[in-house]
Design an enzyme around this catalytic site. Sequence first.
Site, PDB file in Angstrom:
ATOM      1  CB  SER A   1     -64.371 -10.248  64.282  1.00 25.83           C
ATOM      2  OG  SER A   1     -64.116 -11.209  65.284  1.00 25.83           O
TER       3      SER A   1
ATOM      4  CD  GLU B   1     -70.012  -8.194  68.955  1.00 28.02           C
ATOM      5  OE1 GLU B   1     -69.882  -9.141  68.152  1.00 28.02           O
ATOM      6  OE2 GLU B   1     -69.919  -6.999  68.632  1.00 28.02           O
TER       7      GLU B   1
ATOM      8  CG  HIS C   1     -68.899 -11.980  66.675  1.00 24.77           C
ATOM      9  ND1 HIS C   1     -68.369 -10.722  66.843  1.00 24.77           N
ATOM     10  CD2 HIS C   1     -67.908 -12.735  66.118  1.00 24.77           C
ATOM     11  CE1 HIS C   1     -67.116 -10.726  66.426  1.00 24.77           C
ATOM     12  NE2 HIS C   1     -66.818 -11.924  65.965  1.00 24.77           N
TER      13      HIS C   1
END
Length: 513
Positions: free
Chosen positions: A200, A329, A430
């Site tokens: 991320s 995600e 995610h």
Amino acid sequence: MPAPGISTPPEAPVTALSAGRVRGMWRAGPDGGSPSAAFLGIPFAKPPVGGLRFAAPRRPDPWEGVRDALVHGPTPKRGDSAQTLIPEPAIPGEATLNLDVFTPAPGDRGARLPVMVWIHGGGYVEGSPASPWYDGAAFTRDGIVTVNVSYRLGFDGFGRIPGAPDNRGVLDWLAALEWVQENIGAFGGDPDRVTIMGQSAGGGAVLTLLGMPAAQPLFHRVISLSGALGDVPGARARRLSARLAELAGVACTRDGFASVPEERLASLQAEAAKPDSGKALDGEISLLREGLPWAPMIDGGLITRPTAESLGAGVGADKALLLGAADDELTMTTDAMRGRLRLVPPGLALARMGLEGRRRRAYLRDNRELRRRGAAVALGRYATDRVFRSLVARVAGARTATGVDGRTGSASTWVYAFSWASPALGWACHCLDVPFWFDCLGAPGVDRVASSQPPQALARALHSAAVRFVDEGDPGWPAWSSAPGATAVLGGPEAPDGLRVRPDGYASLSALL
């Protein structure tokens, strides 16, 4: 602390660093394997408080005797925040610029083991290196020294402040990597075989470093998981800081911001970044169009141009790169809209998010299942593609194409797509892949996002690919740089037992590139 299962408990491991000696602890290896050592909370810079709050990181003061390194150090993350998918504790204290080292060979300077340096995510405003998901036990089991680093977050790390150095969080990354070069030999690591890895914001961090000329001597390979770049334009950074100063009721100066407690600025920074309308959807549209607000900025010094542009020009071309993203995600975040959007055509919803005309029609043509699955799913997939997956394709393409200075990439680029949908969450979303890369499916909180029986075979496949890349510079499938489009599909219907290679894994987002 003796490692369980050892008949003759060894002495606690002690090793000498440039600033002094540190004492770690032995730990049993995963699944009863060989023990390894952990050294926690080692300072790589002075506490960023008082006159050093908005300063570049300074080397830590040396210490006498042996310093215990048995517990995680204080974190830049403060207080309890909204529930996140990854458990990342906040630890109080001032000495927040610290790191953890996990090693199978403490003190063995002749071991020359490969090194993986982990930079955590959290949108550059959250996150903690002390998460149990980031424990280096599986990597040390496989002969890799692992380092987890902290860095200043939010405005304190990335806000534009007249009279203070820009990109202080980036300077923290550089200071930590310099510490690794200077000290990792004391933990059995090889300073000439350092891979930087992050997820991320951390995935964006390692790409930022890859495209930064000043960082090039400090690492040798890069793994970016679901990378989210900053590349904040200088003008936007100035506007955001001015707005934050207004909300805090202080002058937009170093002294003005220094008069406000860190926690207060952190509580105001989200408000400062909101669009004027205050509408939630406008905030999402702004995020897609402008990117993250408190993140690495194009400052004209360390970062002189957008990262993909820098990579296309050949910066970091000598370093092997592994990158990718999950299929959905952000789709989990749009699930709550299903009821409200059930009668809205996906095309209309995408138009509201700013995807217009021929590009919208081309995107829907390349993603035909979105019409059937509805507007909420279409929005989630589009946000995923705009923020994460298109970056993967752009970076891989930039590294494969000839740069503007005439150079071509001399090191290969490998691409993956994480496609295993969690039964608990419904999506390949995610953060879901992190415990698979770290091979820590039994860690606290994993069952909440991955169900009670996540596939261990998939964890073995991902972790083995990461270990092979860190050790040898090749994760084990065809490189995008030699076969453009080649993508390792990890999990999901195409690869139920681990990994399959698709020749065009990111073709569905060509309309966005």
